[in-house]
Design a protein around this motif. Structure first.
Motif, PDB file in Angstrom:
ATOM      1  N   GLY A  93      14.129 -14.102 -70.642  1.00 55.82           N
ATOM      2  CA  GLY A  93      13.175 -13.036 -70.368  1.00 55.82           C
ATOM      3  C   GLY A  93      13.808 -11.933 -69.532  1.00 55.82           C
ATOM      4  O   GLY A  93      14.716 -12.188 -68.718  1.00 55.82           O
ATOM      5  N   PHE A  94      13.342 -10.718 -69.728  1.00 51.92           N
ATOM      6  CA  PHE A  94      13.804  -9.573 -68.937  1.00 51.92           C
ATOM      7  C   PHE A  94      12.594  -8.681 -68.688  1.00 51.92           C
ATOM      8  O   PHE A  94      11.952  -8.228 -69.630  1.00 51.92           O
ATOM      9  CB  PHE A  94      14.908  -8.815 -69.688  1.00 51.92           C
ATOM     10  CG  PHE A  94      15.557  -7.724 -68.876  1.00 51.92           C
ATOM     11  CD1 PHE A  94      15.998  -7.954 -67.585  1.00 51.92           C
ATOM     12  CD2 PHE A  94      15.751  -6.461 -69.417  1.00 51.92           C
ATOM     13  CE1 PHE A  94      16.616  -6.959 -66.839  1.00 51.92           C
ATOM     14  CE2 PHE A  94      16.371  -5.458 -68.691  1.00 51.92           C
ATOM     15  CZ  PHE A  94      16.815  -5.710 -67.392  1.00 51.92           C
ATOM     16  N   TRP A  95      12.283  -8.481 -67.410  1.00 51.22           N
ATOM     17  CA  TRP A  95      11.114  -7.700 -67.031  1.00 51.22           C
ATOM     18  C   TRP A  95      11.527  -6.280 -66.646  1.00 51.22           C
ATOM     19  O   TRP A  95      12.534  -6.083 -65.937  1.00 51.22           O
ATOM     20  CB  TRP A  95      10.403  -8.350 -65.854  1.00 51.22           C
ATOM     21  CG  TRP A  95       9.681  -9.625 -66.162  1.00 51.22           C
ATOM     22  CD1 TRP A  95       8.329  -9.793 -66.323  1.00 51.22           C
ATOM     23  CD2 TRP A  95      10.242 -10.931 -66.308  1.00 51.22           C
ATOM     24  NE1 TRP A  95       8.016 -11.099 -66.570  1.00 51.22           N
ATOM     25  CE2 TRP A  95       9.177 -11.835 -66.562  1.00 51.22           C
ATOM     26  CE3 TRP A  95      11.544 -11.430 -66.244  1.00 51.22           C
ATOM     27  CZ2 TRP A  95       9.377 -13.192 -66.753  1.00 51.22           C
ATOM     28  CZ3 TRP A  95      11.752 -12.783 -66.449  1.00 51.22           C
ATOM     29  CH2 TRP A  95      10.682 -13.659 -66.694  1.00 51.22           C
ATOM     30  N   LEU A  96      10.747  -5.307 -67.089  1.00 50.96           N
ATOM     31  CA  LEU A  96      11.011  -3.914 -66.765  1.00 50.96           C
ATOM     32  C   LEU A  96       9.729  -3.270 -66.256  1.00 50.96           C
ATOM     33  O   LEU A  96       8.631  -3.526 -66.768  1.00 50.96           O
ATOM     34  CB  LEU A  96      11.516  -3.158 -67.997  1.00 50.96           C
ATOM     35  CG  LEU A  96      12.917  -3.555 -68.465  1.00 50.96           C
ATOM     36  CD1 LEU A  96      13.159  -3.107 -69.897  1.00 50.96           C
ATOM     37  CD2 LEU A  96      13.970  -2.957 -67.548  1.00 50.96           C
ATOM     38  N   ARG A  97       9.878  -2.417 -65.240  1.00 54.68           N
ATOM     39  CA  ARG A  97       8.722  -1.716 -64.667  1.00 54.68           C
ATOM     40  C   ARG A  97       9.183  -0.405 -64.051  1.00 54.68           C
ATOM     41  O   ARG A  97      10.384  -0.209 -63.789  1.00 54.68           O
ATOM     42  CB  ARG A  97       8.036  -2.570 -63.600  1.00 54.68           C
ATOM     43  CG  ARG A  97       8.849  -2.660 -62.307  1.00 54.68           C
ATOM     44  CD  ARG A  97       8.162  -3.494 -61.248  1.00 54.68           C
ATOM     45  NE  ARG A  97       8.870  -3.410 -59.960  1.00 54.68           N
ATOM     46  CZ  ARG A  97       8.563  -4.123 -58.887  1.00 54.68           C
ATOM     47  NH1 ARG A  97       7.556  -4.998 -58.941  1.00 54.68           N
ATOM     48  NH2 ARG A  97       9.245  -3.975 -57.760  1.00 54.68           N
ATOM     49  N   LEU A  98       8.217   0.474 -63.792  1.00 58.87           N
ATOM     50  CA  LEU A  98       8.482   1.707 -63.057  1.00 58.87           C
ATOM     51  C   LEU A  98       8.339   1.412 -61.572  1.00 58.87           C
ATOM     52  O   LEU A  98       7.361   0.797 -61.140  1.00 58.87           O
ATOM     53  CB  LEU A  98       7.519   2.811 -63.490  1.00 58.87           C
ATOM     54  CG  LEU A  98       7.677   3.255 -64.949  1.00 58.87           C
ATOM     55  CD1 LEU A  98       6.597   4.263 -65.323  1.00 58.87           C
ATOM     56  CD2 LEU A  98       9.063   3.847 -65.197  1.00 58.87           C
ATOM     57  N   ALA A  99       9.313   1.845 -60.800  1.00 59.16           N
ATOM     58  CA  ALA A  99       9.334   1.537 -59.373  1.00 59.16           C
ATOM     59  C   ALA A  99       8.233   2.279 -58.625  1.00 59.16           C
ATOM     60  O   ALA A  99       7.719   3.314 -59.084  1.00 59.16           O
ATOM     61  CB  ALA A  99      10.691   1.910 -58.789  1.00 59.16           C
ATOM     62  N   ALA A 100       7.858   1.747 -57.464  1.00 59.64           N
ATOM     63  CA  ALA A 100       6.890   2.419 -56.598  1.00 59.64           C
ATOM     64  C   ALA A 100       7.400   3.823 -56.275  1.00 59.64           C
ATOM     65  O   ALA A 100       8.596   4.034 -56.059  1.00 59.64           O
ATOM     66  CB  ALA A 100       6.706   1.613 -55.316  1.00 59.64           C
ATOM     67  N   GLY A 101       6.502   4.760 -56.255  1.00 59.98           N
ATOM     68  CA  GLY A 101       6.873   6.147 -55.998  1.00 59.98           C
ATOM     69  C   GLY A 101       7.059   6.962 -57.258  1.00 59.98           C
ATOM     70  O   GLY A 101       7.083   8.185 -57.214  1.00 59.98           O
ATOM     71  N   THR A 102       7.200   6.281 -58.411  1.00 58.57           N
ATOM     72  CA  THR A 102       7.289   6.997 -59.684  1.00 58.57           C
ATOM     73  C   THR A 102       5.946   7.666 -59.967  1.00 58.57           C
ATOM     74  O   THR A 102       4.892   7.069 -59.762  1.00 58.57           O
ATOM     75  CB  THR A 102       7.651   6.029 -60.821  1.00 58.57           C
ATOM     76  OG1 THR A 102       8.940   5.465 -60.543  1.00 58.57           O
ATOM     77  CG2 THR A 102       7.692   6.741 -62.168  1.00 58.57           C
ATOM     78  N   THR A 103       5.992   8.902 -60.426  1.00 55.31           N
ATOM     79  CA  THR A 103       4.756   9.689 -60.523  1.00 55.31           C
ATOM     80  C   THR A 103       4.241   9.879 -61.941  1.00 55.31           C
ATOM     81  O   THR A 103       3.223  10.535 -62.139  1.00 55.31           O
ATOM     82  CB  THR A 103       4.979  11.074 -59.888  1.00 55.31           C
ATOM     83  OG1 THR A 103       6.144  11.683 -60.469  1.00 55.31           O
ATOM     84  CG2 THR A 103       5.200  10.955 -58.391  1.00 55.31           C
ATOM     85  N   THR A 104       4.914   9.320 -62.945  1.00 53.40           N
ATOM     86  CA  THR A 104       4.440   9.451 -64.323  1.00 53.40           C
ATOM     87  C   THR A 104       4.592   8.124 -65.062  1.00 53.40           C
ATOM     88  O   THR A 104       5.375   7.261 -64.664  1.00 53.40           O
ATOM     89  CB  THR A 104       5.216  10.526 -65.107  1.00 53.40           C
ATOM     90  OG1 THR A 104       6.589  10.095 -65.250  1.00 53.40           O
ATOM     91  CG2 THR A 104       5.189  11.872 -64.397  1.00 53.40           C
ATOM     92  N   ALA A 105       3.842   7.989 -66.130  1.00 49.94           N
ATOM     93  CA  ALA A 105       4.045   6.856 -67.036  1.00 49.94           C
ATOM     94  C   ALA A 105       5.301   7.111 -67.872  1.00 49.94           C
ATOM     95  O   ALA A 105       5.928   8.165 -67.767  1.00 49.94           O
ATOM     96  CB  ALA A 105       2.823   6.688 -67.924  1.00 49.94           C
ATOM     97  N   ALA A 106       5.666   6.132 -68.721  1.00 47.12           N
ATOM     98  CA  ALA A 106       6.907   6.295 -69.490  1.00 47.12           C
ATOM     99  C   ALA A 106       6.840   5.519 -70.793  1.00 47.12           C
ATOM    100  O   ALA A 106       6.025   4.605 -70.960  1.00 47.12           O
ATOM    101  CB  ALA A 106       8.104   5.827 -68.672  1.00 47.12           C
ATOM    102  N   ASN A 107       7.725   5.896 -71.693  1.00 41.89           N
ATOM    103  CA  ASN A 107       7.960   5.146 -72.921  1.00 41.89           C
ATOM    104  C   ASN A 107       9.338   4.505 -72.836  1.00 41.89           C
ATOM    105  O   ASN A 107      10.327   5.188 -72.550  1.00 41.89           O
ATOM    106  CB  ASN A 107       7.896   6.067 -74.147  1.00 41.89           C
ATOM    107  CG  ASN A 107       6.470   6.429 -74.503  1.00 41.89           C
ATOM    108  OD1 ASN A 107       5.541   5.668 -74.252  1.00 41.89           O
ATOM    109  ND2 ASN A 107       6.271   7.605 -75.073  1.00 41.89           N
ATOM    110  N   LEU A 108       9.388   3.203 -73.050  1.00 40.97           N
ATOM    111  CA  LEU A 108      10.632   2.440 -72.959  1.00 40.97           C
ATOM    112  C   LEU A 108      11.161   2.155 -74.354  1.00 40.97           C
ATOM    113  O   LEU A 108      10.399   1.837 -75.262  1.00 40.97           O
ATOM    114  CB  LEU A 108      10.370   1.133 -72.221  1.00 40.97           C
ATOM    115  CG  LEU A 108      11.551   0.164 -72.085  1.00 40.97           C
ATOM    116  CD1 LEU A 108      12.525   0.682 -71.035  1.00 40.97           C
ATOM    117  CD2 LEU A 108      11.053  -1.232 -71.706  1.00 40.97           C
TER     118      LEU A 108
END
Length: 204
Positions: A93-108
């Motif tokens: 398994g490999f988990w990915l997330r946007l770090a705290a302080g990130t101000t927008t959503a994203a497409n991975l």
């Protein structure tokens, strides 16, 4: 012409000159008054760029930046990843997330891949999107994979996986990617292979 008439004309001339002179003075005074009827308004704006940071984790608990191939996260594949036999599959398994302080959503998306080693042509990979709290194994690695390929391939493409923007001071919700690497029936003995996957998150 009598002296009285002459005197009257002189007074009239003086009065006319006085009126004209007064008119000139009034004209100048009006110009000054009009120039004083002005006012100003100013507007300003300050612009600040947002923040954006993608983090990865191999256990779903400890996250860090792995921004280059040299610093790639080492996936924890299930046994027997170090003692593979023909027609076996291992999982990680490999988990990915946007770090705290990130101000927008994203497409991975998986945008790049490199595979090396003698065993690479005999290994294939498939990547599945599974629940963040799930366990990556044969039971969960099912359905349509977001990416597939041969370990010896030099290219990779995948479907887009959305990443939620952080709320408040917390990091964004994580997405778990389940890697399944399978050996072929013709896997040669005493061979090895290494695969490196590059994921890119693009702000939305």
């Amino acid at each position: 012409m009598s002296d009285t008439t002459t005197t009257r004309r002189r007074w009239r001339g003086r009065r006319l000159r006085a009126v004209l002179a007064g008119g000139l003075v009034l004209g100048v005074g009006a110009a000054i008054t009009l120039a004083a009827w002005t006012d100003n308004e100013y507007a300003t704006g300050t612009f600040t760029a947002g923040q954006f940071n993608l983090q990865g984790s191999i256990d779903g608990a400890t996250y860090a930046d792995h921004a280059s191939a040299a610093g790639a996260a080492t996936l924890s594949f299930s046994t027997p990843f170090s003692n593979l036999a023909p027609s076996q599959t291992v999982y990680a398994g490999f988990w990915l997330r946007l770090a705290a302080g990130t101000t927008t959503a994203a497409n991975l998306q998986l945008v790049g891949y490199t595979g090396t080693g003698a065993a690479a042509p005999q290994l294939t990979y498939s990547i599945y999107l599974i629940p963040a709290a799930g366990t990556c194994n044969a039971t969960t690695a099912t359905g349509t994979a977001i990416a597939t390929g041969l370990l010896s391939s030099t290219t990779a493409t995948s479907t887009v996986v959305p990443l939620a923007a952080p709320v408040g001071a917390a990091a964004g919700a994580a997405q778990q990617l389940c890697f399944a690497v399978a050996s072929s029936a013709s896997l040669a003995q005493n061979t090895t292979a290494t695969g490196t996957w590059q994921f890119t998150a693009t702000s939305t």
